[in-house]
Design a protein around this motif. Structure first.
Motif, PDB file in Angstrom:
ATOM      1  N   HIS A 135      53.898  30.090  52.904  1.00  0.00           N
ATOM      2  CA  HIS A 135      52.674  30.564  52.272  1.00  0.00           C
ATOM      3  C   HIS A 135      53.072  31.160  50.927  1.00  0.00           C
ATOM      4  CE1 HIS A 135      50.369  31.312  56.325  1.00  0.00           C
ATOM      5  NE2 HIS A 135      50.948  30.138  56.280  1.00  0.00           N
ATOM      6  N   PRO A 136      52.123  31.223  49.985  1.00  0.00           N
ATOM      7  CA  PRO A 136      52.467  31.931  48.747  1.00  0.00           C
ATOM      8  C   PRO A 136      52.764  33.397  49.073  1.00  0.00           C
ATOM      9  CG  PRO A 136      50.256  30.950  48.650  1.00  0.00           C
ATOM     10  CD  PRO A 136      50.744  30.761  50.030  1.00  0.00           C
ATOM     11  N   PRO A 137      53.665  34.025  48.334  1.00  0.00           N
ATOM     12  CA  PRO A 137      53.928  35.449  48.571  1.00  0.00           C
ATOM     13  C   PRO A 137      52.629  36.237  48.469  1.00  0.00           C
ATOM     14  CG  PRO A 137      55.496  34.534  47.003  1.00  0.00           C
ATOM     15  CD  PRO A 137      54.460  33.482  47.235  1.00  0.00           C
ATOM     16  N   ALA A 138      52.518  37.268  49.311  1.00  0.00           N
ATOM     17  CA  ALA A 138      51.248  37.996  49.376  1.00  0.00           C
ATOM     18  C   ALA A 138      51.079  38.925  48.184  1.00  0.00           C
ATOM     19  CB  ALA A 138      51.197  38.798  50.666  1.00  0.00           C
ATOM     20  N   SER A 139      49.997  38.736  47.452  1.00  0.00           N
ATOM     21  CA  SER A 139      49.595  39.685  46.430  1.00  0.00           C
ATOM     22  C   SER A 139      48.103  39.499  46.246  1.00  0.00           C
ATOM     23  CB  SER A 139      50.317  39.432  45.100  1.00  0.00           C
ATOM     24  OG  SER A 139      49.874  38.221  44.520  1.00  0.00           O
ATOM     25  N   VAL A 140      47.409  40.564  45.841  1.00  0.00           N
ATOM     26  CA  VAL A 140      45.977  40.409  45.574  1.00  0.00           C
ATOM     27  C   VAL A 140      45.689  40.425  44.078  1.00  0.00           C
ATOM     28  CG1 VAL A 140      45.293  41.316  47.823  1.00  0.00           C
ATOM     29  CG2 VAL A 140      45.504  42.885  45.876  1.00  0.00           C
ATOM     30  N   LEU A 141      46.567  41.055  43.311  1.00  0.00           N
ATOM     31  CA  LEU A 141      46.505  40.976  41.849  1.00  0.00           C
ATOM     32  C   LEU A 141      47.906  40.603  41.382  1.00  0.00           C
ATOM     33  CD1 LEU A 141      44.389  44.195  41.001  1.00  0.00           C
ATOM     34  CD2 LEU A 141      43.586  41.819  41.037  1.00  0.00           C
ATOM     35  N   ALA A 142      47.979  40.021  40.199  1.00  0.00           N
ATOM     36  CA  ALA A 142      49.248  39.473  39.721  1.00  0.00           C
ATOM     37  C   ALA A 142      50.388  40.495  39.868  1.00  0.00           C
ATOM     38  CB  ALA A 142      49.100  39.059  38.262  1.00  0.00           C
ATOM     39  N   PRO A 143      51.461  40.093  40.526  1.00  0.00           N
ATOM     40  CA  PRO A 143      52.569  41.007  40.802  1.00  0.00           C
ATOM     41  C   PRO A 143      53.579  41.046  39.664  1.00  0.00           C
ATOM     42  CG  PRO A 143      52.953  38.924  41.914  1.00  0.00           C
ATOM     43  CD  PRO A 143      51.675  38.757  41.132  1.00  0.00           C
ATOM     44  N   GLY A 144      53.134  41.371  38.461  1.00  0.00           N
ATOM     45  CA  GLY A 144      54.071  41.443  37.335  1.00  0.00           C
ATOM     46  C   GLY A 144      54.213  40.136  36.588  1.00  0.00           C
ATOM     47  N   ASP A 145      53.741  39.068  37.178  1.00  0.00           N
ATOM     48  CA  ASP A 145      53.748  37.800  36.466  1.00  0.00           C
ATOM     49  C   ASP A 145      52.521  37.003  36.883  1.00  0.00           C
ATOM     50  OD1 ASP A 145      54.920  37.424  39.103  1.00  0.00           O
ATOM     51  OD2 ASP A 145      55.371  35.378  38.457  1.00  0.00           O
ATOM     52  N   VAL A 146      52.126  36.086  36.005  1.00  0.00           N
ATOM     53  CA  VAL A 146      50.942  35.280  36.306  1.00  0.00           C
ATOM     54  C   VAL A 146      51.370  33.870  36.652  1.00  0.00           C
ATOM     55  CG1 VAL A 146      49.422  36.674  34.874  1.00  0.00           C
ATOM     56  CG2 VAL A 146      50.587  34.696  33.861  1.00  0.00           C
ATOM     57  N   PHE A 176      48.789  31.167  37.378  1.00  0.00           N
ATOM     58  CA  PHE A 176      47.819  30.128  36.999  1.00  0.00           C
ATOM     59  C   PHE A 176      46.782  30.760  36.083  1.00  0.00           C
ATOM     60  CE2 PHE A 176      43.892  30.942  39.521  1.00  0.00           C
ATOM     61  CZ  PHE A 176      44.351  31.908  40.415  1.00  0.00           C
ATOM     62  N   VAL A 177      46.113  29.901  35.319  1.00  0.00           N
ATOM     63  CA  VAL A 177      45.021  30.406  34.472  1.00  0.00           C
ATOM     64  C   VAL A 177      43.861  30.758  35.398  1.00  0.00           C
ATOM     65  CG1 VAL A 177      43.320  29.816  32.717  1.00  0.00           C
ATOM     66  CG2 VAL A 177      45.712  29.149  32.423  1.00  0.00           C
ATOM     67  N   GLY A 178      43.495  32.032  35.375  1.00  0.00           N
ATOM     68  CA  GLY A 178      42.496  32.527  36.310  1.00  0.00           C
ATOM     69  C   GLY A 178      43.081  33.534  37.287  1.00  0.00           C
ATOM     70  N   ASP A 179      44.403  33.633  37.292  1.00  0.00           N
ATOM     71  CA  ASP A 179      45.106  34.587  38.154  1.00  0.00           C
ATOM     72  C   ASP A 179      44.573  35.996  37.875  1.00  0.00           C
ATOM     73  OD1 ASP A 179      46.980  35.657  39.872  1.00  0.00           O
ATOM     74  OD2 ASP A 179      48.716  34.713  38.895  1.00  0.00           O
ATOM     75  N   PRO A 180      44.074  36.705  38.880  1.00  0.00           N
ATOM     76  CA  PRO A 180      43.548  38.051  38.630  1.00  0.00           C
ATOM     77  C   PRO A 180      44.666  39.046  38.327  1.00  0.00           C
ATOM     78  CG  PRO A 180      43.431  37.542  40.971  1.00  0.00           C
ATOM     79  CD  PRO A 180      43.908  36.291  40.281  1.00  0.00           C
ATOM     80  N   ILE A 181      44.537  39.737  37.204  1.00  0.00           N
ATOM     81  CA  ILE A 181      45.563  40.682  36.766  1.00  0.00           C
ATOM     82  C   ILE A 181      45.129  42.114  37.019  1.00  0.00           C
ATOM     83  CG2 ILE A 181      46.748  41.579  34.705  1.00  0.00           C
ATOM     84  CD1 ILE A 181      46.551  38.703  33.548  1.00  0.00           C
ATOM     85  N   ALA A 182      43.856  42.373  36.782  1.00  0.00           N
ATOM     86  CA  ALA A 182      43.350  43.736  36.977  1.00  0.00           C
ATOM     87  C   ALA A 182      41.889  43.641  37.366  1.00  0.00           C
ATOM     88  CB  ALA A 182      43.494  44.549  35.683  1.00  0.00           C
ATOM     89  N   MET A 183      41.392  44.687  37.987  1.00  0.00           N
ATOM     90  CA  MET A 183      39.961  44.720  38.257  1.00  0.00           C
ATOM     91  C   MET A 183      39.356  46.003  37.734  1.00  0.00           C
ATOM     92  SD  MET A 183      40.164  44.846  42.397  1.00  0.00           S
ATOM     93  CE  MET A 183      38.410  44.948  42.697  1.00  0.00           C
ATOM     94  N   VAL A 184      38.244  45.831  37.042  1.00  0.00           N
ATOM     95  CA  VAL A 184      37.535  46.965  36.455  1.00  0.00           C
ATOM     96  C   VAL A 184      36.330  47.269  37.323  1.00  0.00           C
ATOM     97  CG1 VAL A 184      36.278  47.801  34.445  1.00  0.00           C
ATOM     98  CG2 VAL A 184      38.244  46.261  34.143  1.00  0.00           C
ATOM     99  N   ILE A 185      36.199  48.540  37.688  1.00  0.00           N
ATOM    100  CA  ILE A 185      35.048  48.970  38.481  1.00  0.00           C
ATOM    101  C   ILE A 185      34.209  49.883  37.594  1.00  0.00           C
ATOM    102  CG2 ILE A 185      34.307  50.133  40.591  1.00  0.00           C
ATOM    103  CD1 ILE A 185      37.097  49.549  41.747  1.00  0.00           C
ATOM    104  N   ALA A 186      32.931  49.526  37.450  1.00  0.00           N
ATOM    105  CA  ALA A 186      32.089  50.271  36.518  1.00  0.00           C
ATOM    106  C   ALA A 186      30.684  50.422  37.081  1.00  0.00           C
ATOM    107  CB  ALA A 186      32.052  49.553  35.168  1.00  0.00           C
ATOM    108  N   GLU A 187      29.872  51.180  36.324  1.00  0.00           N
ATOM    109  CA  GLU A 187      28.514  51.456  36.799  1.00  0.00           C
ATOM    110  C   GLU A 187      27.672  50.189  36.887  1.00  0.00           C
ATOM    111  OE1 GLU A 187      27.487  54.223  38.021  1.00  0.00           O
ATOM    112  OE2 GLU A 187      29.193  55.482  37.469  1.00  0.00           O
ATOM    113  N   ASN A 188      27.919  49.239  36.010  1.00  0.00           N
ATOM    114  CA  ASN A 188      27.235  47.953  36.151  1.00  0.00           C
ATOM    115  C   ASN A 188      28.142  46.845  35.627  1.00  0.00           C
ATOM    116  OD1 ASN A 188      26.659  47.354  33.272  1.00  0.00           O
ATOM    117  ND2 ASN A 188      25.297  49.152  33.420  1.00  0.00           N
ATOM    118  N   ARG A 189      27.728  45.648  35.888  1.00  0.00           N
ATOM    119  CA  ARG A 189      28.567  44.501  35.566  1.00  0.00           C
ATOM    120  C   ARG A 189      28.772  44.347  34.052  1.00  0.00           C
ATOM    121  NH1 ARG A 189      31.425  39.814  38.000  1.00  0.00           N
ATOM    122  NH2 ARG A 189      31.705  38.503  36.199  1.00  0.00           N
TER     123      ARG A 189
END
Lengths: 160, 784
Positions: B101-112, B114-127
């Motif tokens: 299986h691919p190594p487990a990560s939910v956000l890019a583990p220091g390297d990317v 594929f194009v589209g690989d999630p690097i960070a997630m922003v949580i805010a009051e609205n989209r």
């Protein structure tokens, strides 16, 4: 910046505070609480967010909310003649299995409603062409096309 | 071969009960759920296919008013306890020789990767604010050379997408030397080899992915609303992922806007949401994928090559095949992601093949990960059915006759394939006959000849297949229905499965009403909420009719038995002398002696003195059903006629004919709807859809203007023929959700081939859009 505007949706007035940049589709869903209008591409291709603006079918994801002030908006919630009833187009969709997951359906209903009102005598090819602005991934369009044919017949019949 | 008589409900094209809700805008999809104090998520995704992240600066983005938190891989990945899906099972060791299986990560583990690989997630009051801030996250990436496409993955086995692994494949079936087969191949009168390529496509449910995660710290509970095909998997995956007690997690799927396999398994982005929602606590967070994300980062499918070598006698008897399945599973498929193993087993399809020797490799590449898409093993049918036409052309016999010569007859049943599948009740030959009758072959050939004389190119394609529906092993083995008649005689049913658009709110009540004897409008289905749904694997693998239907039928029968026992006691009759009509139990021949369900139900809950001695009160039963076999086989023949424009390469489908056998149909209208949907997805995969990447790994189809799903004008009126032979599963049902999408691609391709083969053009690769066909014609010197 934010403005206070009044939207007329399905005959009811909704006074809302919206940022200038807020898409009409988002305001209908989030400010007016009418979640029947679906957002599936946000670039005006798929047609799921189609509403009627002064009777014309338009993509609510391609309009800013502030542009809709002063216009009459009809969403899928406002298409049926009365609660618990279905319009000719909606009933034809059910009769012909014109929907499966239902996500594209509100846009199909609004688009077809406007099209058949304006072009009740459209040819079969024109009907299909009219539907080409609405993407559906479940039905393969067969049920939708048959629904359009049935609704067209009914509308033609009632015009006589 | 004739159909079982339709019942009052089963076999009827009953209008869907879910439709009025969905037609009036009253559906409840995940994005329709608005919770108090809910925050909104936008992902920062990689624009680079492969590289090291040298700088990830969120400081400026954090200053945007309305931003609540920004998480990176360093924040979330350490919280991963376990990362695997129930269906696939725990991950193999990193150095397991058979796969990874691919190594487990939910956000890019220091390297990317594929194009589209999630690097960070922003949580805010609205989209809107979340997207503003996401644009202000600074990401510097040291670009490395990516592995893009199967060509490169095959040519460079030393390159790896995942440095943590000692290989670049997620699964492998190695080449097997089988001397007798090799000798047979070496001496066979005809040996034909072809490589068929499918083009990368993606599922494109109209509702993109979406998830809300609410961690209520005080109650120590997590509630998740998800656009999923499998609410229980959302619950159990989340429990494993963060080590949270599974019984304190509730997952809810409301209306789901299509999935076609994409929403069977929890994706990395959704896993990131689970951890983020858990960490943030007390503020629910919502992520609704936009279409660009859906196209580049949700999943892909069908980037597959199949090498087939087929040996045949001069008369056209298949002697055996070697088949090599090569597939691109991208960077982060859920689990191993490959379909080659299943494809190998299914390769013989509807034909008698003395031997098939498979091999296969599922390569990682620096592209979006592969996930199931309607018939995820279907490359076997795509390759086999095109191969039948190529071989027929090579040895100079008619492709339909070639099929007839090798097809499995009724007299061959039960038939065990060389890959050890046992077909019990299938009708490949009968569907071929029916489809040909619907077509009028002689008439078409005459038209084709006439057209050719005028310089027009008409073609006929045929595809035959056997679908291993109702896959029943592991967590997929069974489904359950809990059927409760309340004290008013009304019926509430909780199903282990849930709908993602395939009509189960109608079809399952049809089964229950038929076998309980009540009015269908007295039944309501509850689904997709783990608080009420029995454990199950969700929907997928063409299982609902067979396995959920079997559970519904069994449960209805159990409930009816109890109702009859109570009625018999009160009416002073034998159970055998009773009959049920329209929710009323009466004594046969004495209609005056009767009891309505409502009255029996009232007794069951409120009048213990009216019940037979020792009977437990209440009217609630459950039944779990597992079909006898691991598969319940359905089958079909598709026929397509096309006109190819020699000037433009444009293909117009003239007729599309389907003859299928899915056993006892529960609702023919729904069956035909499933077929049409699948067929059109398949047509799209040949003529229109292509999720293409450039050599640097940039996806080039990132909107619906570039990724072309079929639209209404491109679709002919599909013609249906039904053959109903009862399966050995309960009710005689066979699954058919995927078949339309499995065999339509080779059927369309064969029609195109038939239109141009006399010009020396023998297409093998998808897509077959105008430019590709025009190129083939030019290359053959046949362009007009």
């Amino acid at each position: 910046m934010s403005r206070n505007i009044t939207l007329n949706i399905n005959g009811a007035q909704h006074t809302v505070d919206v940022e200038d940049r807020m898409l009409l589709s988002d305001a209908i869903r989030e400010k007016a609480g009418l979640t029947g209008t679906h957002v599936a591409c946000e670039h005006g291709v798929c047609g799921a967010c189609t509403i009627l603006l002064d009777g014309e079918a338009v993509r609510s994801c391609l309009m800013f909310t502030v542009q809709a002030a002063g216009h009459e908006i009809t969403t899928v919630e406002g298409i049926a003649p009365a609660p618990g009833e279905l319009s000719v187009v909606q009933r034809a969709m059910q009769d012909n299995h014109g929907l499966q997951c239902g996500f594209c359906t509100p846009g199909i209903v609004t688009s077809l409603t406007a099209y058949l009102r304006d072009f009740p005598n459209a040819s079969d090819d024109e009907l299909k062409e009219a539907l080409s602005g609405n993407l559906c991934r479940c039905t393969g369009y067969m049920g939708i096309i048959n629904a359009a044919r049935q609704a067209q017949k009914e509308i033609q019949g009632s015009a006589k | 071969m004739s159909g079982q008589a339709a019942g009052r409900y089963v076999g009827q094209s009953i209008k869907r009960k879910e439709d009025p809700r969905l037609l009036t805008g009253q559906g409840r999809y995940v994005d329709d759920v608005q919770l108090p104090n809910m925050a909104h998520v936008a992902f920062v995704r990689s624009n680079i296919a492969r590289g090291k992240i040298t700088n990830l600066d969120i400081s400026e983005a954090l200053q945007v008013p309305g931003v609540i938190a920004i998480y990176t891989g360093d924040d979330l990945n350490p919280y991963i306890k376990e990362y695997w899906h129930t269906m696939g099972g725990p991950r193999p060791a990193l150095d397991d020789p058979s796969g990874a299986h691919p190594p487990a990560s939910v956000l890019a583990p220091g390297d990317v990767r594929f194009v589209g690989d999630p690097i960070a997630m922003v949580i805010a009051e609205n989209r809107y604010v979340a997207e503003d801030a996401a644009e202000m996250v600074i990401v510097d990436i040291d670009v490395e050379e990516p592995i893009i496409g199967l060509d490169m993955a095959v040519a460079h086995p030393e390159m790896k997408v995942h440095h943590e692994l000692n290989k670049n494949f997620s699964g492998i079936m190695p080449y097997m030397e089988v001397p007798p087969v090799d000798e047979m191949m070496a001496s066979a009168p005809h040996v034909v080899t072809r490589r068929f390529k499918q083009a990368r496509a993606t599922n494109v449910p109209m509702e993109p992915r979406g998830i809300i995660v609410k961690h209520d710290r005080g109650a120590n509970e997590i509630t998740i609303w998800s656009a999923t095909q499998n609410a229980h998997e959302v619950r159990s995956f989340c429990a494993r992922l963060i080590g949270f007690p599974a019984q304190r997690i509730r997952a809810i799927a409301g209306d789901v806007g299509g999935g076609f396999g994409q929403k069977m398994m929890v994706s990395r982005d959704e896993a990131a949401m689970m951890i983020a929602g858990y960490l943030l606590g007390d503020r629910p967070i919502k992520w609704i994928e936009d279409r660009r994300e859906s196209l580049i980062a949700a999943n892909q499918a069908r980037e597959e090559w199949v090498d087939v070598t087929m040996a045949v006698t001069p008369e056209g008897d298949i002697m055996g095949c070697r088949v090599n399945f090569l597939e691109d599973v991208g960077a982060y498929p859920p689990g191993a992601g490959g379909g080659a193993g299943m494809s190998a087993g299914m390769f013989p399809g509807p034909y008698k093949m003395p031997v098939v020797i498979p091999q296969g490799t599922s390569y990682f590449t620096n592209t979006c990960g592969k996930a199931p898409y309607r018939g995820p093993w279907m490359m076997e049918t795509v390759a086999r059915e095109q191969m039948m036409d190529h071989v027929a052309a090579e040895i100079g016999i008619d492709p339909i006759e070639f099929r007839r010569r090798n097809i499995i007859h009724q007299s061959d049943l039960p038939y065990t394939t060389c890959t050890t599948l046992v077909y019990d009740v299938v009708t490949p030959e009968e569907t071929l006959d029916q489809a040909m009758e619907m077509l009028d072959l002689a008439k078409f050939r005459a038209e084709q000849e006439k057209a050719r004389a005028e310089g027009r190119l008409l073609g006929l394609g045929v595809g035959v297949y056997i679908e291993p529906s109702a896959i029943a092993f592991g967590i997929l083995s069974s489904d359950q229905a809990n059927v409760r008649m309340d004290e008013n005689g009304k019926v509430l049913v909780a199903l282990s499965s849930g709908s993602h658009g395939h009509s189960i709110e109608t079809t399952m009540p049809q089964v229950i009403a038929e076998h309980l004897g009540c009015d269908i409008d007295d039944i309501i289905i509850m689904q997709g909420d783990t608080a009420s749904a029995p454990i199950g694997p969700g929907t997928g693998g063409s299982r609902t009719a067979v396995i959920v239907g079997g559970a519904c039928q069994t449960a209805a029968g159990k409930l009816k038995a109890k109702i009859l026992e109570i009625a018999a006691h009160t009416l002073e009759a034998n159970v055998d002398d009773l009959e049920v009509n329209d929710s009323v139990v009466s004594v046969k021949g004495t209609p005056a002696k009767q009891l309505p369900f409502a009255q029996i139900a009232a007794m069951a809950y409120m009048m213990p003195e009216m019940l037979p001695e020792g009977m437990e009160m209440g009217l609630e039963v459950s039944a779990r059903y597992k079909p006898a076999g691991s598969f319940t086989y359905s089958n079909a023949t598709h026929v397509c006629t096309v006109e190819v424009d020699p000037k433009t390469g444009m293909v117009k489908i003239l007729r599309y004919i389907v003859s299928e056998d899915c056993g006892q149909m529960i609702n023919p209208m729904v069956v035909e709807g499933q077929i049409a949907g699948g067929v059109v997805q398949g047509i799209g995969g040949v003529l229109f859809e292509h999720m293409i990447y450039d050599k640097d790994g940039n996806p080039l189809a990132t909107t619906f203007l570039d990724y072309l799903v079929p639209t209404a004008p491109e679709i002919p009126d599909i013609e249906y023929g039904h053959i109903q032979t009862m399966s050995n599963s309960l009710g005689g049902y066979k699954g058919m959700g995927e078949g339309g999408a499995i065999v339509s691609p080779p059927t369309v391709a064969n029609a195109i081939h038939d239109a141009v083969k006399h010009l020396g053009v023998h297409p093998t690769d998808f897509p077959l859009g105008p430019s590709q066909i025009r190129d083939l014609l030019v290359h053959a010197g046949a362009a007009v």
